[in-house]
Motif scaffolding. Structure first.
Motif, PDB file in Angstrom:
ATOM      1  N   THR A   1       4.918  -3.332   8.673  1.00 27.01           N
ATOM      2  CA  THR A   1       4.406  -2.644   7.477  1.00 27.01           C
ATOM      3  C   THR A   1       3.094  -3.738   7.244  1.00 27.01           C
ATOM      4  O   THR A   1       3.510  -4.625   7.358  1.00 27.01           O
ATOM      5  CB  THR A   1       5.216  -2.175   5.945  1.00 27.01           C
ATOM      6  N   GLN A   2       2.068  -3.176   7.485  1.00 28.52           N
ATOM      7  CA  GLN A   2       0.885  -3.590   7.384  1.00 28.52           C
ATOM      8  C   GLN A   2       0.191  -3.523   5.602  1.00 28.52           C
ATOM      9  O   GLN A   2       0.115  -5.106   5.400  1.00 28.52           O
ATOM     10  CB  GLN A   2      -0.820  -3.095   8.022  1.00 28.52           C
ATOM     11  N   GLY A   3       1.340  -2.782   4.622  1.00 24.64           N
ATOM     12  CA  GLY A   3       1.251  -2.742   3.379  1.00 24.64           C
ATOM     13  C   GLY A   3       1.402  -1.654   2.548  1.00 24.64           C
ATOM     14  O   GLY A   3       1.300  -0.267   3.184  1.00 24.64           O
ATOM     15  N   THR A   4       1.912  -1.921   1.770  1.00 28.63           N
ATOM     16  CA  THR A   4       2.619  -0.302   0.701  1.00 28.63           C
ATOM     17  C   THR A   4       1.611   0.159  -0.337  1.00 28.63           C
ATOM     18  O   THR A   4       2.363   0.800  -0.686  1.00 28.63           O
ATOM     19  CB  THR A   4       4.203  -1.002   1.092  1.00 28.63           C
ATOM     20  N   ASP A   5       0.691  -0.816  -1.181  1.00 26.93           N
ATOM     21  CA  ASP A   5       0.409  -0.664  -1.784  1.00 26.93           C
ATOM     22  C   ASP A   5      -1.007   0.513  -1.932  1.00 26.93           C
ATOM     23  O   ASP A   5      -1.244   0.313  -0.905  1.00 26.93           O
ATOM     24  CB  ASP A   5       0.021  -1.797  -2.824  1.00 26.93           C
ATOM     25  N   PRO A   6      -1.124   0.652  -3.190  1.00 23.67           N
ATOM     26  CA  PRO A   6      -2.642   1.660  -3.596  1.00 23.67           C
ATOM     27  C   PRO A   6      -3.571   1.013  -2.957  1.00 23.67           C
ATOM     28  O   PRO A   6      -4.020   2.239  -2.340  1.00 23.67           O
ATOM     29  CB  PRO A   6      -2.288   2.410  -5.069  1.00 23.67           C
ATOM     30  N   ALA A   7      -3.630  -0.044  -3.288  1.00 21.53           N
ATOM     31  CA  ALA A   7      -4.854  -0.295  -2.900  1.00 21.53           C
ATOM     32  C   ALA A   7      -5.082  -0.949  -1.552  1.00 21.53           C
ATOM     33  O   ALA A   7      -6.136  -0.576  -0.779  1.00 21.53           O
ATOM     34  CB  ALA A   7      -5.026  -2.248  -3.510  1.00 21.53           C
ATOM     35  N   TRP A   8      -3.906  -0.849  -0.262  1.00 20.77           N
ATOM     36  CA  TRP A   8      -4.798  -0.379   1.028  1.00 20.77           C
ATOM     37  C   TRP A   8      -4.470   1.053   1.459  1.00 20.77           C
ATOM     38  O   TRP A   8      -5.359   0.920   2.355  1.00 20.77           O
ATOM     39  CB  TRP A   8      -2.726  -0.350   1.934  1.00 20.77           C
ATOM     40  N   VAL A   9      -3.881   1.896   0.270  1.00 18.97           N
ATOM     41  CA  VAL A   9      -4.049   3.781   1.358  1.00 18.97           C
ATOM     42  C   VAL A   9      -5.942   3.646   0.505  1.00 18.97           C
ATOM     43  O   VAL A   9      -6.637   4.394   1.288  1.00 18.97           O
ATOM     44  CB  VAL A   9      -3.157   4.156   0.173  1.00 18.97           C
TER      45      VAL A   9
END
Length: 459
Positions: free
Chosen positions: A68-76
């Motif tokens: 996974t590249q990123g799962t935090d809201p900042a990535w979205v």
């Protein structure tokens, strides 16, 4: 004045007495809301739902999906900002040819800014789903832009990954050029050092080392041959010394075709002598002839042993001389290798450096080939899960909401006007009744003692 001072019955009588005013205000407010809903400009909203996958997907490699590249809201949020990026908007603008639409008149920068003002990107329920909405005065235009925007965003992710790979390929290409030059320089320095120090290699080894190996093998071979020749000479010399009755044992230790044939003849003569000795007398001519034949065969065997012994002695001398010569050559080559030991150390250092640079160059070339192969085989990390649909009803104005707000506003204004006009009756009436009762009660309480004391005065 408190709530206890307000006569609710009087309040209701006031509102009922002015019901026409309330009704008129309510009708006017509702009419205004309805008129606004019917005459206000309509806007239409179409939404395309896009799923952004945090896993990096690719065709070339050990796996289809990477961690996974990123799962935090900042990535979205970052992915959502890419929807309204200039590159994505430019792709939509060119795909739909919006330059011909009067709504986007002006230069390209102004048109892209107007296009961005129509777009709203929202994250759906704390998930990886983005709702890409477009609101405009034309339902068809909203639908086309929303659909093209979702597809453009998906394609832009592929382009972004391909651009990153192209940049990596270019960087690897520059590194490969540098490594190629360094590997060539290391190889040239190695060959020059070998030539300057007469260390030309053969089959991965220096000539001196290879020659030392060959001389050592030759010396070992010469030693083995000398030992074999000496052993053969000693066996034949012993056989010659034994001779006579020990001919059989001598023949057993010597390998010779002539001796083998003579041995057979001697054995046959001995057997013939034994048979004749049983049948004939010791002075019989045939027995004497057989004994003479056996003696002659034994003499031939001894002569052959002596000849072989002389040959073996000569072979041994030659083998010993060859062994001595091989030993001398080996010692000379060993001294030469020892003298070139320092040069050999430096040679090995240069060889190791050249090999390391060649390996690095080959590794980078292989990596660049793999990276270049990924340029045209990228998979987008997002996909459109709900395409944009033609809106059935306008997004604004909300007719039901406008009518309800007009009704509530008109009814509230009517109530306020009715209460305002009846405020005198609502407040003045309690002021005339309640205080009067209080005034009448107080004099009664004060004069009652006076009435009781009045009859006592005449007395």
């Amino acid at each position: 004045m408190t709530l206890d001072d307000i006569d609710l019955a009087a309040l209701v009588r006031i509102l009922l007495a002015r019901w026409k005013l309330i009704l008129i205000c309510t009708v006017i407010g509702t009419s205004i809301g309805l008129g606004y809903a019917l005459t206000a400009p309509k806007t239409w909203r179409s939404t395309s739902r896009v799923l952004v996958d945090p896993r990096d997907k690719q065709v070339v490699g050990q796996g289809i999906t990477l961690p996974t590249q990123g799962t935090d809201p900042a990535w979205v949020a970052t992915q959502a900002s890419l929807v309204t990026s200039e590159a994505t908007l430019g792709r939509v603008f060119d795909t739909l040819d919006l330059g011909k639409n009067p709504a986007f008149a002006g230069d390209r920068e102004t048109a892209l800014r107007k296009l961005g003002e129509l777009i709203l990107v929202e994250r759906a329920d704390e998930s990886y789903v983005l709702d890409v909405s477009v609101t405009s005065n034309d339902p068809t235009l909203s639908t086309r832009i929303a659909g093209a925007l979702g597809e453009a965003f998906v394609a832009s992710l592929v382009d972004a990954k391909a651009d990153a790979i192209r940049q990596a390929t270019q960087l690897l290409g520059r590194q490969i050029d540098d490594l190629r030059d360094k590997a060539r320089e290391a190889e040239i320095a190695l060959q020059k050092y070998r030539t300057d120090n007469n260390l030309v290699s053969a089959s991965g080894r220096s000539v001196d080392e290879e020659r030392l190996r060959q001389l050592n093998e030759a010396y070992v071979t010469a030693g083995v041959r000398a030992q074999e020749a000496k052993a053969r000479r000693d066996r034949l010399a012993g056989a010659v010394r034994r001779g006579g009755a020990e001919v059989d044992s001598a023949l057993q230790s010597v390998d010779s075709g002539v001796l083998s044939r003579l041995k057979i003849e001697y054995a046959l003569a001995e057997r013939s002598i034994a048979e004749m000795a049983r049948e004939l007398g010791p002075s019989h001519p045939r027995l004497q002839a057989a004994e003479a034949n056996a003696a002659r065969t034994r003499s031939l065997i001894v002569d052959e042993l002596r000849s072989l012994a002389a040959t073996a002695s000569s072979d041994y001398d030659q083998a010993a001389a060859a062994e001595a010569a091989a030993k001398a050559s080996l010692e000379g080559a060993t001294d030469l290798v020892n003298r070139n030991g320092v040069a050999g150390i430096r040679l090995r250092e240069l060889e190791n450096e050249a090999k390391v640079r060649q390996d690095m160059y080959a590794s980078f070339v292989s990596r660049m080939e793999q990276t270049a192969l990924q340029t045209g085989t990228q998979i987008s990390d997002a996909r459109v899960i709900v395409p944009a649909q033609m809106p059935i009803r306008p997004y604004t104005p909300k007719r039901t909401l406008a009518v309800m707000l007009g009704f509530v506003a008109g009814f509230g204004i009517g109530l306020t006007g009715a209460l305002y006009r009846g405020r005198v009756d609502l407040v003045a009436r309690p002021a005339r009744t309640v205080p009067a009762a209080a005034d009448e009660a107080e004099p009664v309480a004060e004069t009652r003692p006076a009435r009781q004391a009045a009859p006592q005065a005449p007395a």
